[in-house]
Write an enzyme that holds these catalytic residues in place. Structure first.
Site, short mmCIF file in Angstrom:
data_model
loop_
_atom_site.label_atom_id
_atom_site.label_comp_id
_atom_site.label_asym_id
_atom_site.label_seq_id
_atom_site.Cartn_x
_atom_site.Cartn_y
_atom_site.Cartn_z
N LEU A 39 0.88 -1.17 0.00
CA LEU A 39 0.00 0.00 0.00
C LEU A 39 0.92 1.22 0.00
CD1 LEU A 39 -2.89 -0.63 2.59
CD2 LEU A 39 -3.10 -0.34 0.13
N ASP A 40 0.59 2.22 -0.80
CA ASP A 40 1.39 3.44 -0.81
C ASP A 40 1.48 4.00 0.61
OD1 ASP A 40 1.74 3.24 -3.51
OD2 ASP A 40 0.11 4.62 -4.02
N PRO A 41 2.58 4.66 0.96
CA PRO A 41 2.78 5.15 2.32
C PRO A 41 1.62 5.97 2.88
CG PRO A 41 4.82 5.33 1.11
CD PRO A 41 3.79 4.90 0.12
N VAL A 43 -1.53 5.82 2.04
CA VAL A 43 -2.81 5.11 2.03
C VAL A 43 -2.96 4.34 3.34
CG1 VAL A 43 -4.20 3.35 0.87
CG2 VAL A 43 -2.77 4.92 -0.48
#
Length: 302
Positions: A39-41, A43
């Site tokens: 997961l993107d940081p 998110v």
């Protein structure tokens, strides 16, 4: 005893998936910890973390469907297609110039199987390098277009017009490899405006819902691994919706010995084999163009 199962972590903003794994190795006192897709940081939300021998299932859990709550902002686009990139195009929106009916039609058209081109700032590989590595160096490469599946795409808020922008929220259920950032950009393009994804939270991953999750803060408040284990889901919970085959006692013993299975009466490529006591024994894969299946992962080792 080695921790075994899947931890339904509520990932906080500002941490990478690997950051979470590093922290959980300490909290559960084991090196066998693996996440189920990055997961993107920035998110937040559901990030299943596999512990012990459940790490062998991580790649299969990664392939399951996901659910998201997202905010789309119409009016400007960014380099990263989210709120953290530099603005590259602005298209001011007049109040009430976008209608609910127009958005409803676009959401309906984008439901089902659609083509999607991953953003430059993504981990998709081209010629052995990740796209974001090219992007950081200012190198343009041809990005691979692929088919993704959108099962649910519904607006969950009013349209908010403010300062030349239009914002609204979406509930999204989708298959593997879908970029919600790119979906937000596509919605804007179909409306005739620049757009980006301004907020994103994952609310579900496979059989794991947002209500199942636990935060790092809660886990760190406990003094022992045993206390933290109360939040770890058994393997049976995570695989409950996977295709399954129940076998008799004799076949169950063969499965425990790692034998291939023949004349498989199920159509699925991957399926879980259970015994007559409803205990999952192993994950099997059907061999291409054959009525034979082999073990992918043993779920019982005792």
């Amino acid at each position: 005893m080695e921790p075994i199962g899947v931890l339904p972590l509520d990932k906080p903003a500002g941490m990478t998936s690997h950051d979470c794994v590093f922290r959980l190795r300490r909290l559960f006192q084991t090196k066998k910890v693996g996440h189920t897709g990055t997961l993107d940081p920035e998110v937040t939300g559901v990030l299943p973390i596999c512990l012990g021998r459940a790490t062998k299932l991580a790649r299969f859990i990664t392939d399951e469907g996901k659910r998201y709550a997202a905010e789309v902002t119409i009016g400007f686009a960014t380099t990263t297609e989210d709120a953290h990139g530099e603005t590259v195009r602005e298209t001011p929106v007049e109040p009430d110039s976008i209608t609910e009916a127009a958005i409803a039609g676009i959401l309906s058209a984008l439901t089902g199987e659609i083509e999607q081109t991953p953003p430059y700032y993504s981990a998709v590989k081209v010629n052995g390098k990740k796209l974001y590595e090219y992007a950081r160096k200012g190198i343009e490469v041809e990005r691979p277009t692929r088919i993704v599946r959108i099962d649910r795409l519904e607006r969950t808020s009013d349209l908010v017009f403010e300062d030349g922008l239009c914002r609204f929220r979406l509930d999204i259920a989708c298959g593997k490899g879908t970029y919600i950032r790119t979906l937000a950009v596509e919605i804007g393009e179909r409306l005739g405006y620049a757009a980006h994804m301004s907020d994103l939270r994952r609310t579900g991953s496979g059989a794991i819902a947002e209500t199942d999750t636990v935060t790092l803060e809660t886990l760190e408040s406990y003094e022992t691994v045993e206390e933290r284990m109360q939040h770890v889901l058994p393997i049976e919970h995570v695989i409950q919706k996977w295709p399954r085959l129940t076998v008799d006692a004799a076949t169950a013993q063969r499965v425990l010995n790692g034998a291939k299975l023949t004349s498989i009466p199920v159509e699925f490529e991957l399926f879980t084999v259970y015994n007559e006591e409803d205990v999952p024994l192993a994950l099997y894969r059907r061999l291409p163009e054959e009525q034979v299946a082999r073990v992918e992962v043993m779920l019982q080792i005792d």
